[in-house]
Scaffold this motif. Structure first.
Motif, PDB file in Angstrom:
ATOM      1  N   SER A  65       0.952 -13.730  36.756  1.00 18.58           N
ATOM      2  CA  SER A  65       0.164 -14.832  36.482  1.00 18.58           C
ATOM      3  C   SER A  65      -1.145 -14.390  35.736  1.00 18.58           C
ATOM      4  CB  SER A  65      -0.217 -15.366  37.810  1.00 18.58           C
ATOM      5  OG  SER A  65      -0.941 -16.622  37.477  1.00 18.58           O
ATOM      6  N   ILE A  66      -1.758 -13.247  36.236  1.00 16.63           N
ATOM      7  CA  ILE A  66      -2.950 -12.585  35.427  1.00 16.63           C
ATOM      8  C   ILE A  66      -2.617 -12.399  33.926  1.00 16.63           C
ATOM      9  CG2 ILE A  66      -4.492 -10.943  35.557  1.00 16.63           C
ATOM     10  CD1 ILE A  66      -4.516 -11.028  38.635  1.00 16.63           C
ATOM     11  N   LEU A  67      -1.509 -11.658  33.970  1.00 16.35           N
ATOM     12  CA  LEU A  67      -0.969 -11.010  32.636  1.00 16.35           C
ATOM     13  C   LEU A  67      -0.923 -12.289  31.441  1.00 16.35           C
ATOM     14  CD1 LEU A  67       1.260  -8.159  33.412  1.00 16.35           C
ATOM     15  CD2 LEU A  67      -1.128  -8.055  32.330  1.00 16.35           C
ATOM     16  N   LEU A  68      -0.153 -13.441  31.986  1.00 20.19           N
ATOM     17  CA  LEU A  68       0.088 -14.434  31.309  1.00 20.19           C
ATOM     18  C   LEU A  68      -1.249 -15.184  31.053  1.00 20.19           C
ATOM     19  CD1 LEU A  68       2.987 -16.332  33.250  1.00 20.19           C
ATOM     20  CD2 LEU A  68       3.230 -15.193  30.781  1.00 20.19           C
ATOM     21  N   TRP A  69      -2.137 -15.489  31.945  1.00 12.61           N
ATOM     22  CA  TRP A  69      -3.528 -15.976  31.376  1.00 12.61           C
ATOM     23  C   TRP A  69      -4.270 -15.025  30.692  1.00 12.61           C
ATOM     24  CZ3 TRP A  69      -5.993 -20.638  32.189  1.00 12.61           C
ATOM     25  CH2 TRP A  69      -5.453 -21.471  33.223  1.00 12.61           C
ATOM     26  N   PHE A  70      -4.184 -13.865  30.643  1.00  8.49           N
ATOM     27  CA  PHE A  70      -4.657 -12.870  29.482  1.00  8.49           C
ATOM     28  C   PHE A  70      -4.015 -13.123  28.164  1.00  8.49           C
ATOM     29  CE2 PHE A  70      -7.430 -10.695  32.890  1.00  8.49           C
ATOM     30  CZ  PHE A  70      -8.607 -10.580  32.147  1.00  8.49           C
ATOM     31  N   SER A  71      -2.634 -13.137  28.194  1.00  7.59           N
ATOM     32  CA  SER A  71      -2.213 -13.081  26.893  1.00  7.59           C
ATOM     33  C   SER A  71      -2.532 -14.240  26.035  1.00  7.59           C
ATOM     34  CB  SER A  71      -0.610 -13.088  27.297  1.00  7.59           C
ATOM     35  OG  SER A  71      -0.084 -14.418  27.491  1.00  7.59           O
ATOM     36  N   PHE A  72      -2.981 -15.296  26.413  1.00  5.88           N
ATOM     37  CA  PHE A  72      -3.283 -16.264  25.396  1.00  5.88           C
ATOM     38  C   PHE A  72      -4.434 -16.149  24.744  1.00  5.88           C
ATOM     39  CE2 PHE A  72      -0.402 -18.767  28.187  1.00  5.88           C
ATOM     40  CZ  PHE A  72       0.242 -19.573  27.030  1.00  5.88           C
ATOM     41  N   PRO A  73      -5.648 -15.293  25.283  1.00  8.62           N
ATOM     42  CA  PRO A  73      -6.713 -15.087  24.433  1.00  8.62           C
ATOM     43  C   PRO A  73      -6.314 -13.878  23.341  1.00  8.62           C
ATOM     44  CG  PRO A  73      -7.411 -15.307  26.441  1.00  8.62           C
ATOM     45  CD  PRO A  73      -5.999 -15.271  26.570  1.00  8.62           C
ATOM     46  N   LEU A  74      -5.549 -13.090  23.632  1.00  7.35           N
ATOM     47  CA  LEU A  74      -4.969 -12.050  22.619  1.00  7.35           C
ATOM     48  C   LEU A  74      -4.158 -12.649  21.654  1.00  7.35           C
ATOM     49  CD1 LEU A  74      -3.810  -9.316  25.430  1.00  7.35           C
ATOM     50  CD2 LEU A  74      -5.689  -9.211  23.518  1.00  7.35           C
ATOM     51  N   LEU A  75      -3.253 -13.540  22.189  1.00  6.55           N
ATOM     52  CA  LEU A  75      -2.649 -14.157  20.892  1.00  6.55           C
ATOM     53  C   LEU A  75      -3.403 -14.817  19.917  1.00  6.55           C
ATOM     54  CD1 LEU A  75       0.232 -14.920  20.032  1.00  6.55           C
ATOM     55  CD2 LEU A  75       0.328 -16.790  21.577  1.00  6.55           C
ATOM     56  N   PHE A  76      -4.291 -15.536  20.422  1.00  8.83           N
ATOM     57  CA  PHE A  76      -5.157 -16.477  19.728  1.00  8.83           C
ATOM     58  C   PHE A  76      -6.232 -15.445  18.798  1.00  8.83           C
ATOM     59  CE2 PHE A  76      -6.158 -21.006  20.729  1.00  8.83           C
ATOM     60  CZ  PHE A  76      -4.980 -21.145  21.634  1.00  8.83           C
ATOM     61  N   SER A  77      -6.451 -14.317  19.576  1.00  8.66           N
ATOM     62  CA  SER A  77      -7.164 -13.405  18.594  1.00  8.66           C
ATOM     63  C   SER A  77      -6.272 -12.781  17.316  1.00  8.66           C
ATOM     64  CB  SER A  77      -7.861 -12.167  19.318  1.00  8.66           C
ATOM     65  OG  SER A  77      -8.870 -12.838  20.331  1.00  8.66           O
ATOM     66  N   PHE A  78      -5.242 -12.456  17.684  1.00  9.47           N
ATOM     67  CA  PHE A  78      -4.512 -11.844  16.833  1.00  9.47           C
ATOM     68  C   PHE A  78      -4.012 -12.899  15.491  1.00  9.47           C
ATOM     69  CE2 PHE A  78      -0.020 -11.221  15.216  1.00  9.47           C
ATOM     70  CZ  PHE A  78      -0.064  -9.742  14.836  1.00  9.47           C
ATOM     71  N   ILE A  79      -3.683 -14.072  15.844  1.00 11.31           N
ATOM     72  CA  ILE A  79      -3.450 -15.170  14.929  1.00 11.31           C
ATOM     73  C   ILE A  79      -4.677 -15.514  14.106  1.00 11.31           C
ATOM     74  CG2 ILE A  79      -2.795 -17.449  14.495  1.00 11.31           C
ATOM     75  CD1 ILE A  79      -0.845 -17.345  17.144  1.00 11.31           C
ATOM     76  N   SER A  80      -6.064 -15.640  14.620  1.00 16.72           N
ATOM     77  CA  SER A  80      -7.031 -15.739  14.150  1.00 16.72           C
ATOM     78  C   SER A  80      -7.389 -14.780  13.017  1.00 16.72           C
ATOM     79  CB  SER A  80      -8.500 -15.534  14.927  1.00 16.72           C
ATOM     80  OG  SER A  80      -8.137 -16.705  15.907  1.00 16.72           O
ATOM     81  N   LEU A  81      -7.121 -13.371  13.140  1.00 12.57           N
ATOM     82  CA  LEU A  81      -7.302 -12.204  12.301  1.00 12.57           C
ATOM     83  C   LEU A  81      -6.432 -12.353  11.040  1.00 12.57           C
ATOM     84  CD1 LEU A  81      -7.682  -9.192  14.668  1.00 12.57           C
ATOM     85  CD2 LEU A  81      -9.496  -9.980  13.134  1.00 12.57           C
ATOM     86  N   LYS A  82      -5.254 -13.088  11.458  1.00 13.22           N
ATOM     87  CA  LYS A  82      -4.099 -13.136  10.248  1.00 13.22           C
ATOM     88  C   LYS A  82      -4.476 -14.481   9.312  1.00 13.22           C
ATOM     89  CE  LYS A  82      -1.817  -9.200  11.488  1.00 13.22           C
ATOM     90  NZ  LYS A  82      -1.802  -8.312  10.179  1.00 13.22           N
ATOM     91  N   SER A  83      -5.142 -15.373   9.836  1.00 11.17           N
ATOM     92  CA  SER A  83      -5.006 -16.856   9.290  1.00 11.17           C
ATOM     93  C   SER A  83      -6.546 -17.302   9.466  1.00 11.17           C
ATOM     94  CB  SER A  83      -3.983 -17.612   9.776  1.00 11.17           C
ATOM     95  OG  SER A  83      -4.184 -19.034   9.520  1.00 11.17           O
ATOM     96  N   SER A  84      -7.245 -17.500   8.159  1.00  7.00           N
ATOM     97  CA  SER A  84      -8.445 -18.136   8.204  1.00  7.00           C
ATOM     98  C   SER A  84      -8.308 -19.484   8.459  1.00  7.00           C
ATOM     99  CB  SER A  84      -9.053 -17.705   7.012  1.00  7.00           C
ATOM    100  OG  SER A  84      -8.407 -18.385   5.805  1.00  7.00           O
TER     101      SER A  84
END
Length: 232
Positions: A65-84
Motif C-alpha cells: 500500500s505504501i509503495l502504491l501511494w508513493f508511486s503516484f508522485p513519481l509518475l507525476f514527476s516523470f510525466i511532468s519532465l516529459k510534457s510541458s
C-alpha cells in the motif's frame, strides 16, 4: 517473540523502507511539497504508524500500500519532465498579483489570498509599498516572487552606463526545445526574431533546453547536454 520486540522490528523495517522510497522521490519533493504530495505524505505516515503498532496487519500488504501511494508522485514527476503541457496542467501557472505597481484583485481572489497576506509576504522581502513593485507573482510552489521597479532597485554598475529603461521580467521563450510564442509576444518580439538570434549563434531551437528573453532583446540560452557535447 515478545510483542515489544516485534513492534520495534516492524518499526525499524518500515523506517528503512520509507527512507529508501523517499530517496527515490528526489530532493525536489523534500524541499517543496505540492498539495497532492502533502496528502500522500500524511496518508503514508498514517499507514506506516498503523503497521508499526497493529501486529495483526500483514507487513507485506502494508508495504504494498505504501509503495502504491508513493508511486503516484513519481509518475507525476516523470510525466511532468516529459510534457510541458501536462506540467502546466498538474502544477498550474504562476499568478500575477502586482503589475506596474497595481494589485490585481481578481488574481488575489482566485488564489484565496487577502491583501493583508500579500502585504505580509512583501514585508518579508523588505518591500513596504506595493506601488514600488514592478511585478509580483505567486509561483506554483507557493512562494511569492517580487521584482522592484527599476528606480527602486539597488544601483549597479550597468545603471551608470545604460540609458534608463523600465524593467521587465524575462520570459521563458523556449522550454524543452519548443518555442512559446505567447511568451515572445509578452516581451515584444516574435518567432522570426528568435530564429534570427538563434541563427547568429548557429543553433536550432530544438537544441535549446531553456531560453529566456526580455523586452530589451537580451537572450540567454541553456542547451541540452547532448548539444554541449557535440559542440565540444
Amino acid at each position: 517473540m515478545p510483542e515489544y520486540l516485534e513492534v520495534a522490528a516492524r518499526s525499524s523495517f518500515i523506517l528503512l523502507s520509507l527512507f529508501f522510497i523517499t530517496k527515490l522521490l528526489g530532493k525536489k519533493q523534500l524541499s517543496k511539497l505540492s498539495f497532492f504530495e502533502y496528502i500522500t505524505g500524511i496518508t503514508v505516515g498514517s499507514i506506516a504508524g498503523t503497521l508499526s503498532m497493529d501486529l495483526g496487519l500483514p507487513l507485506s500488504e502494508g508495504l504494498m500500500s505504501i509503495l502504491l501511494w508513493f508511486s503516484f508522485p513519481l509518475l507525476f514527476s516523470f510525466i511532468s519532465l516529459k510534457s510541458s503541457r501536462f506540467r502546466r496542467f498538474a502544477e498550474g501557472k504562476p499568478s500575477v498579483f502586482i503589475k506596474d505597481g497595481q494589485i490585481d484583485e481578481k488574481a488575489l481572489r482566485k488564489e484565496k489570498y487577502s491583501v493583508d497576506e500579500l502585504l505580509e509576504q512583501l514585508r518579508k522581502k523588505d518591500v513596504f509599498r506595493a506601488a514600488d513593485v514592478e511585478f509580483a507573482t505567486l509561483d506554483t510552489n507557493g512562494d511569492l516572487s517580487v521584482m522592484l521597479k527599476k528606480e527602486k532597485q539597488p544601483l549597479v554598475k550597468e545603471d551608470m552606463l545604460a540609458v534608463f529603461q523600465r524593467a521587465t521580467p524575462p520570459q521563458a521563450v523556449i522550454i524543452d526545445g519548443k518555442i512559446d510564442e505567447a511568451a515572445l509576444k509578452a516581451v515584444g518580439f516574435d518567432k522570426p526574431w528568435l530564429l534570427k538570434e538563434l541563427l547568429k549563434r548557429k543553433l536550432d531551437f530544438e537544441a535549446v533546453f531553456l531560453a529566456q528573453a526580455d523586452s530589451e532583446g537580451n537572450l540567454t540560452l541553456d542547451l541540452f547536454n547532448w548539444t554541449n557535447t557535440q559542440q565540444n
